[in-house]
Design a protein around this motif. Sequence first.
Motif, PDB file in Angstrom:
ATOM      1  N   LYS A 207      50.515 -33.360-102.230  1.00 41.68           N
ATOM      2  CA  LYS A 207      51.396 -34.342-102.851  1.00 41.68           C
ATOM      3  C   LYS A 207      52.304 -33.695-103.884  1.00 41.68           C
ATOM      4  O   LYS A 207      53.482 -34.032-103.984  1.00 41.68           O
ATOM      5  N   ALA A 208      51.740 -32.786-104.684  1.00 48.62           N
ATOM      6  CA  ALA A 208      52.517 -32.139-105.755  1.00 48.62           C
ATOM      7  C   ALA A 208      53.288 -30.950-105.195  1.00 48.62           C
ATOM      8  O   ALA A 208      52.932 -29.800-105.407  1.00 48.62           O
ATOM      9  N   HIS A 209      54.328 -31.242-104.429  1.00 51.10           N
ATOM     10  CA  HIS A 209      55.131 -30.158-103.862  1.00 51.10           C
ATOM     11  C   HIS A 209      56.615 -30.460-104.012  1.00 51.10           C
ATOM     12  O   HIS A 209      57.016 -31.609-104.178  1.00 51.10           O
ATOM     13  N   HIS A 210      57.398 -29.413-103.984  1.00 52.97           N
ATOM     14  CA  HIS A 210      58.852 -29.533-104.055  1.00 52.97           C
ATOM     15  C   HIS A 210      59.460 -28.641-102.970  1.00 52.97           C
ATOM     16  O   HIS A 210      58.988 -27.534-102.733  1.00 52.97           O
ATOM     17  N   ILE A 211      60.499 -29.157-102.327  1.00 52.04           N
ATOM     18  CA  ILE A 211      61.243 -28.375-101.343  1.00 52.04           C
ATOM     19  C   ILE A 211      62.671 -28.256-101.859  1.00 52.04           C
ATOM     20  O   ILE A 211      63.333 -29.260-102.135  1.00 52.04           O
ATOM     21  N   LEU A 212      63.120 -27.029-102.016  1.00 54.22           N
ATOM     22  CA  LEU A 212      64.442 -26.784-102.571  1.00 54.22           C
ATOM     23  C   LEU A 212      65.259 -25.917-101.621  1.00 54.22           C
ATOM     24  O   LEU A 212      64.719 -25.057-100.925  1.00 54.22           O
ATOM     25  N   VAL A 213      66.549 -26.162-101.598  1.00 52.94           N
ATOM     26  CA  VAL A 213      67.467 -25.275-100.874  1.00 52.94           C
ATOM     27  C   VAL A 213      68.500 -24.776-101.874  1.00 52.94           C
ATOM     28  O   VAL A 213      69.011 -25.546-102.689  1.00 52.94           O
ATOM     29  N   LEU A 214      68.773 -23.501-101.844  1.00 55.78           N
ATOM     30  CA  LEU A 214      69.746 -22.924-102.758  1.00 55.78           C
ATOM     31  C   LEU A 214      70.402 -21.720-102.101  1.00 55.78           C
ATOM     32  O   LEU A 214      69.844 -21.132-101.165  1.00 55.78           O
ATOM     33  N   PRO A 215      71.585 -21.346-102.569  1.00 55.57           N
ATOM     34  CA  PRO A 215      72.255 -20.174-101.992  1.00 55.57           C
ATOM     35  C   PRO A 215      71.395 -18.927-102.141  1.00 55.57           C
ATOM     36  O   PRO A 215      70.839 -18.666-103.213  1.00 55.57           O
ATOM     37  N   ALA A 216      71.282 -18.171-101.073  1.00 51.65           N
ATOM     38  CA  ALA A 216      70.462 -16.951-101.100  1.00 51.65           C
ATOM     39  C   ALA A 216      71.005 -15.956-102.108  1.00 51.65           C
ATOM     40  O   ALA A 216      70.256 -15.153-102.675  1.00 51.65           O
ATOM     41  N   SER A 217      72.300 -16.014-102.354  1.00 49.67           N
ATOM     42  CA  SER A 217      72.933 -15.067-103.270  1.00 49.67           C
ATOM     43  C   SER A 217      72.578 -15.331-104.732  1.00 49.67           C
ATOM     44  O   SER A 217      72.800 -14.487-105.594  1.00 49.67           O
ATOM     45  N   GLU A 218      72.023 -16.502-105.038  1.00 45.53           N
ATOM     46  CA  GLU A 218      71.731 -16.844-106.424  1.00 45.53           C
ATOM     47  C   GLU A 218      70.384 -16.308-106.908  1.00 45.53           C
ATOM     48  O   GLU A 218      70.190 -16.063-108.080  1.00 45.53           O
ATOM     49  N   GLY A 219      69.426 -16.163-106.021  1.00 41.47           N
ATOM     50  CA  GLY A 219      68.094 -15.765-106.438  1.00 41.47           C
ATOM     51  C   GLY A 219      67.364 -16.946-107.068  1.00 41.47           C
ATOM     52  O   GLY A 219      67.932 -18.026-107.249  1.00 41.47           O
ATOM     53  N   TYR A 220      66.096 -16.740-107.427  1.00 37.95           N
ATOM     54  CA  TYR A 220      65.312 -17.834-108.000  1.00 37.95           C
ATOM     55  C   TYR A 220      64.163 -17.261-108.822  1.00 37.95           C
ATOM     56  O   TYR A 220      63.780 -16.104-108.680  1.00 37.95           O
ATOM     57  N   THR A 221      63.611 -18.100-109.695  1.00 34.37           N
ATOM     58  CA  THR A 221      62.453 -17.739-110.505  1.00 34.37           C
ATOM     59  C   THR A 221      61.323 -18.697-110.179  1.00 34.37           C
ATOM     60  O   THR A 221      61.503 -19.917-110.217  1.00 34.37           O
ATOM     61  N   SER A 222      60.153 -18.150-109.875  1.00 38.64           N
ATOM     62  CA  SER A 222      59.019 -18.993-109.516  1.00 38.64           C
ATOM     63  C   SER A 222      58.248 -19.410-110.767  1.00 38.64           C
ATOM     64  O   SER A 222      57.810 -18.558-111.539  1.00 38.64           O
ATOM     65  N   PRO A 223      58.068 -20.722-111.004  1.00 37.87           N
ATOM     66  CA  PRO A 223      57.276 -21.175-112.159  1.00 37.87           C
ATOM     67  C   PRO A 223      55.834 -20.682-112.055  1.00 37.87           C
ATOM     68  O   PRO A 223      55.286 -20.582-110.963  1.00 37.87           O
ATOM     69  N   LYS A 224      55.225 -20.390-113.200  1.00 39.33           N
ATOM     70  CA  LYS A 224      53.869 -19.840-113.212  1.00 39.33           C
ATOM     71  C   LYS A 224      52.833 -20.816-112.660  1.00 39.33           C
ATOM     72  O   LYS A 224      51.819 -20.400-112.104  1.00 39.33           O
ATOM     73  N   ASP A 225      53.096 -22.108-112.820  1.00 35.88           N
ATOM     74  CA  ASP A 225      52.116 -23.100-112.371  1.00 35.88           C
ATOM     75  C   ASP A 225      52.342 -23.538-110.924  1.00 35.88           C
ATOM     76  O   ASP A 225      51.717 -24.476-110.436  1.00 35.88           O
ATOM     77  N   GLN A 226      53.247 -22.846-110.227  1.00 29.62           N
ATOM     78  CA  GLN A 226      53.569 -23.198-108.840  1.00 29.62           C
ATOM     79  C   GLN A 226      53.358 -22.013-107.907  1.00 29.62           C
ATOM     80  O   GLN A 226      53.655 -20.870-108.269  1.00 29.62           O
TER      81      GLN A 226
END
Length: 259
Positions: A207-226
């Motif tokens: 239930k506690a999930h998120h699905i995100l789409v973002l430009p591959a060129s931007e990169g991302y940071t993974s939250p510590k609690d996820q």
Amino acid sequence: MEKVAHITHLLRQALRSVTVKIFLIIVALVLPLNILAIIHALNARESVTDQVKLSIDSIGKSVMATLDARMERADYFIYDLRTNNADFIKASKQEGNTYYTVSKIRLLNQVYSQLQTVSAADGYFFYMERAEEALISVNDSYLVEKGTLTDYLKEASHRQVQKKWTIVTIKDEQWLMRVTKYNGTTLGALINLDQVIKEMTKSIQYKAHHILVLPASEGYTSPKDQLTLANTSTRGNLTLLIQIAKAEINQGIKKKKKG
């Protein structure tokens, strides 16, 4: 010196006592078992986490592979229109005569047929630059108004040629968009990402999930609690992120132990 000798004597007596010996034996037996239990618990948690990773990552990989295949089929359809389709070539001349009108109608009928029979784009568009006219065909399952897309395409910045599919937002909806040009005509395709995310949600049990789409060129940071799993498209500037709350995964481990 006498005090030291006295203390040493008392310690020797204590060690000789049966109670102390039993206590030491129990500690010697129980301590390794506790250590083993802790190690086992840590290994069990790591094992369950690895299983979750494999399960969720397989969903992400499958969805991304499907998206890439859809983009490829849509790209081929657009290429075929530009090189082989007589109705598109006639319409792109934008001469404003009967041939232009008939060609537009026939072209849209062919596009509509493509939408109904091939799993590729959710919509195709043609913007006649000289005539300032938009031709749009969108899958019936989407309630996006053609007028909304027409207004979007009227903005010149939205008609820039893209080497790859890119993420755009049209009236609060996320789409993948591909744009190219031919003889004064901007043409391209759209895939509704919100619908893709909606279908993915049905496949994820947490239930506690998120699905995100973002430009591959931007990169991302993974939250510590996820727990974050990423899959990047081979055809579009797109990364698909699935994030699961670690707290829910740990809660599942506890339930399994109780069961």
